[in-house]
Structures are given as structure tokens and as C-alpha cells.
Design a protein around this motif. Structure first.
Motif, PDB file in Angstrom:
ATOM      1  N   ASN A  16      65.425  44.926  49.507  1.00  0.00           N
ATOM      2  CA  ASN A  16      65.513  45.712  48.279  1.00  0.00           C
ATOM      3  C   ASN A  16      65.160  44.860  47.059  1.00  0.00           C
ATOM      4  N   GLU A  17      65.672  43.623  47.007  1.00  0.00           N
ATOM      5  CA  GLU A  17      65.363  42.717  45.882  1.00  0.00           C
ATOM      6  C   GLU A  17      63.867  42.450  45.785  1.00  0.00           C
ATOM      7  N   TYR A  18      63.253  42.100  46.922  1.00  0.00           N
ATOM      8  CA  TYR A  18      61.817  41.814  46.917  1.00  0.00           C
ATOM      9  C   TYR A  18      61.020  43.039  46.484  1.00  0.00           C
ATOM     10  N   ARG A  19      61.371  44.193  47.010  1.00  0.00           N
ATOM     11  CA  ARG A  19      60.632  45.424  46.688  1.00  0.00           C
ATOM     12  C   ARG A  19      60.732  45.732  45.196  1.00  0.00           C
ATOM     13  N   GLN A  22      58.870  43.390  42.782  1.00  0.00           N
ATOM     14  CA  GLN A  22      57.428  43.597  42.793  1.00  0.00           C
ATOM     15  C   GLN A  22      57.035  44.970  42.250  1.00  0.00           C
ATOM     16  N   GLY A  23      58.024  45.755  41.846  1.00  0.00           N
ATOM     17  CA  GLY A  23      57.739  47.064  41.263  1.00  0.00           C
ATOM     18  C   GLY A  23      57.178  48.049  42.264  1.00  0.00           C
ATOM     19  N   LEU A  24      57.536  47.890  43.541  1.00  0.00           N
ATOM     20  CA  LEU A  24      57.009  48.771  44.587  1.00  0.00           C
ATOM     21  C   LEU A  24      58.032  49.839  44.940  1.00  0.00           C
ATOM     22  N   THR A  25      57.548  50.996  45.350  1.00  0.00           N
ATOM     23  CA  THR A  25      58.422  52.081  45.782  1.00  0.00           C
ATOM     24  C   THR A  25      58.677  51.965  47.277  1.00  0.00           C
ATOM     25  N   ILE A  26      59.691  52.674  47.743  1.00  0.00           N
ATOM     26  CA  ILE A  26      59.965  52.740  49.184  1.00  0.00           C
ATOM     27  C   ILE A  26      58.740  53.292  49.899  1.00  0.00           C
ATOM     28  N   ALA A  27      58.106  54.310  49.314  1.00  0.00           N
ATOM     29  CA  ALA A  27      56.930  54.924  49.945  1.00  0.00           C
ATOM     30  C   ALA A  27      55.791  53.919  50.102  1.00  0.00           C
ATOM     31  N   GLU A  28      55.572  53.072  49.081  1.00  0.00           N
ATOM     32  CA  GLU A  28      54.473  52.090  49.153  1.00  0.00           C
ATOM     33  C   GLU A  28      54.719  51.055  50.246  1.00  0.00           C
ATOM     34  N   VAL A  29      55.931  50.531  50.318  1.00  0.00           N
ATOM     35  CA  VAL A  29      56.225  49.528  51.343  1.00  0.00           C
ATOM     36  C   VAL A  29      56.250  50.179  52.722  1.00  0.00           C
ATOM     37  N   SER A  30      56.767  51.393  52.791  1.00  0.00           N
ATOM     38  CA  SER A  30      56.780  52.137  54.052  1.00  0.00           C
ATOM     39  C   SER A  30      55.360  52.314  54.583  1.00  0.00           C
ATOM     40  N   GLU A  31      54.450  52.706  53.705  1.00  0.00           N
ATOM     41  CA  GLU A  31      53.059  52.903  54.114  1.00  0.00           C
ATOM     42  C   GLU A  31      52.411  51.587  54.539  1.00  0.00           C
ATOM     43  N   GLN A  32      52.611  50.526  53.753  1.00  0.00           N
ATOM     44  CA  GLN A  32      52.013  49.223  54.062  1.00  0.00           C
ATOM     45  C   GLN A  32      52.542  48.647  55.369  1.00  0.00           C
ATOM     46  N   SER A  33      53.794  48.927  55.690  1.00  0.00           N
ATOM     47  CA  SER A  33      54.409  48.357  56.891  1.00  0.00           C
ATOM     48  C   SER A  33      54.345  49.294  58.094  1.00  0.00           C
ATOM     49  N   SER A  34      53.828  50.510  57.892  1.00  0.00           N
ATOM     50  CA  SER A  34      53.743  51.517  58.972  1.00  0.00           C
ATOM     51  C   SER A  34      55.107  51.817  59.581  1.00  0.00           C
ATOM     52  N   ILE A  35      56.122  51.890  58.711  1.00  0.00           N
ATOM     53  CA  ILE A  35      57.475  52.278  59.114  1.00  0.00           C
ATOM     54  C   ILE A  35      57.802  53.546  58.334  1.00  0.00           C
ATOM     55  N   SER A 126      35.352  46.119  38.448  1.00  0.00           N
ATOM     56  CA  SER A 126      35.894  47.468  38.520  1.00  0.00           C
ATOM     57  C   SER A 126      35.977  48.047  37.107  1.00  0.00           C
ATOM     58  N   GLU A 127      35.770  49.347  37.002  1.00  0.00           N
ATOM     59  CA  GLU A 127      35.886  49.987  35.688  1.00  0.00           C
ATOM     60  C   GLU A 127      37.317  50.391  35.383  1.00  0.00           C
ATOM     61  N   ILE A 128      38.198  50.258  36.366  1.00  0.00           N
ATOM     62  CA  ILE A 128      39.599  50.630  36.167  1.00  0.00           C
ATOM     63  C   ILE A 128      40.385  49.375  35.829  1.00  0.00           C
ATOM     64  N   PHE A 129      40.954  49.330  34.627  1.00  0.00           N
ATOM     65  CA  PHE A 129      41.740  48.184  34.204  1.00  0.00           C
ATOM     66  C   PHE A 129      43.171  48.642  33.986  1.00  0.00           C
ATOM     67  N   PRO A 130      44.046  48.386  34.958  1.00  0.00           N
ATOM     68  CA  PRO A 130      45.427  48.854  34.822  1.00  0.00           C
ATOM     69  C   PRO A 130      46.186  48.063  33.768  1.00  0.00           C
ATOM     70  N   SER A 131      47.181  48.703  33.194  1.00  0.00           N
ATOM     71  CA  SER A 131      48.095  48.019  32.279  1.00  0.00           C
ATOM     72  C   SER A 131      49.344  47.672  33.066  1.00  0.00           C
ATOM     73  N   PHE A 132      49.850  46.484  32.834  1.00  0.00           N
ATOM     74  CA  PHE A 132      51.051  46.031  33.502  1.00  0.00           C
ATOM     75  C   PHE A 132      52.138  45.808  32.462  1.00  0.00           C
ATOM     76  N   SER A 133      53.365  45.956  32.875  1.00  0.00           N
ATOM     77  CA  SER A 133      54.516  45.695  32.024  1.00  0.00           C
ATOM     78  C   SER A 133      55.685  45.429  32.969  1.00  0.00           C
ATOM     79  N   HIS A 134      56.345  44.290  32.812  1.00  0.00           N
ATOM     80  CA  HIS A 134      57.447  43.930  33.704  1.00  0.00           C
ATOM     81  C   HIS A 134      58.309  42.874  33.027  1.00  0.00           C
ATOM     82  N   GLU A 135      59.371  42.488  33.686  1.00  0.00           N
ATOM     83  CA  GLU A 135      60.292  41.493  33.143  1.00  0.00           C
ATOM     84  C   GLU A 135      59.647  40.119  33.099  1.00  0.00           C
TER      85      GLU A 135
END
Length: 193
Positions: A16-19, A22-35, A126-135
Motif C-alpha cells: 500500500n505504501e509503495y502504491r 507512486q500515485g498509482l491506483t489499485i486498478a493500475e497495479v492490478s492490471e500491471q501485475s495481472s492479479i 511525444s506531443e502529450i506532455f503530462p503535468s505532474f504534482s506530488h509531495e
């Protein structure tokens, strides 16, 4: 609570701390890990004992070694850590979706983490330049390439050897990639609590 239940709860908290860091959702990690989302949620909440295969897939999705899930369970951490160039972990961050590659250069864990060093690569214009904001605060050092980097309303034309330090809570990100590939060190420094 028996030792197995304590270990399951501990592993869940670490995941939970790592997720969240990194600003990741349960769905994103679930998809990446195939769980499945349901199983991942149970693992993260300490309600299920994850298999070694599941832990390995989660560790790859979060970009941490599998040992990080057990590191502080009953032992004190090491005072030095060597990460070899050929064993850097590629991690999933918000910029991964638009072609940014993140390699974590340190595997420190726990609530008292003071910094996270990354080697970030931008390989195509890439033409897509995301904006980031975090601690935290960020120290950025351009190793290769050329770009215009935005922080808030200001932009900075960066060439190899240039560095930029900024408050990460303010919106930031690449504005224009002038000469690719671009590689830079990005060290996020967290406030001590």
C-alpha cells in the motif's frame, strides 16, 4: 494474531505504501501485475496470503525487489545499498503511459523514506506532455538531450549538465523535447516528519 497473519498484514501495508507513494491506483497495479482487483485489494489489506508468484508480479509492477516486502519485518535495514546498472528496476509511474521510462536507483522502503532517485528517459518526441504534482522537492540533473521544462508558469531551457530544483507540489513536466533521447536524474526529496 499469529505470525502468518502479522506477515500478511505487514506485506499489505508495504505494498500500500509503495502504491500510494507512486500515485498509482489499485486498478493500475492490478492490471500491471495481472492479479484481479479483488485479490489485489485483499492482499493489500492483509486479508489474503499472497503466493510468491503474486508477490513477484506485484514487485515488478511497483518497481521494487521482492525482498522489499519483507525487509523490515524482523530485521534492521542495511546502512548501504549498491544497485548495479544492469539490475535497476523499471517502475510504472504516471508518465509511463506517454512513453517516459523510469528506473528506480534505490530500493529504500518504509514510512520514513527520505528520497527517491530515478533515471528518467524520454526517447521520442511525444506531443502529450503530462503535468505532474506530488509531495516533496525535486533535484533534476540533465545528462543527455535538450528540452524545455515547465514548473508552474515558468519554463527552463535545459541542456546536458544543467540542473533544476523545485517544489514538486507545483505543476511541472516537459514542455518541449528539443533533442531526444533525453536522460535525466530526478531525485525526489521528502520532508521529514
Amino acid at each position: 494474531m499469529d505470525k502468518d497473519s502479522k506477515l500478511d498484514s505487514f506485506i499489505g501495508r508495504v505494498i500500500n505504501e509503495y502504491r500510494k507513494k507512486q500515485g498509482l491506483t489499485i486498478a493500475e497495479v492490478s492490471e500491471q501485475s495481472s492479479i484481479s482487483r479483488g485479490m489485489f485489494s485483499k492482499i493489500e489489506n492483509g486479508q489474503a496470503s499472497p503466493s510468491l508468484d503474486s508477490l513477484l508480479r506485484i514487485s515488478k509492477a511497483l518497481g521494487v525487489p521482492i525482498s522489499a516486502f519483507f525487509k523490515e519485518f524482523e530485521t534492521e535495514g542495511e546502512s548501504a545499498q549498491l544497485v548495479r546498472a544492469d539490475s535497476r528496476l523499471e517502475v510504472v509511474r504516471r508518465g509511463t503511459k506517454v512513453g517516459h521510462t523510469y528506473h528506480l536507483l534505490n530500493y529504500d522502503s518504509g514510512q520514513n523514506r527520505k528520497f527517491e532517485p530515478f533515471l528518467i528517459s524520454l526517447d521520442n518526441q511525444s506531443e502529450i506532455f503530462p503535468s505532474f504534482s506530488h509531495e516533496g522537492k525535486v533535484f533534476m540533473y540533465l545528462l543527455e538531450g535538450e528540452m524545455i521544462y515547465r514548473h508552474g508558469k515558468s519554463t527552463y531551457h535545459m541542456k546536458p549538465g544543467d540542473s533544476l530544483t523545485y517544489d514538486a507540489k507545483v505543476s511541472h513536466g516537459p514542455e518541449e523535447l528539443i533533442d531526444v533521447p533525453i536522460k535525466f536524474l530526478n531525485i525526489i526529496i521528502y520532508d521529514s516528519k
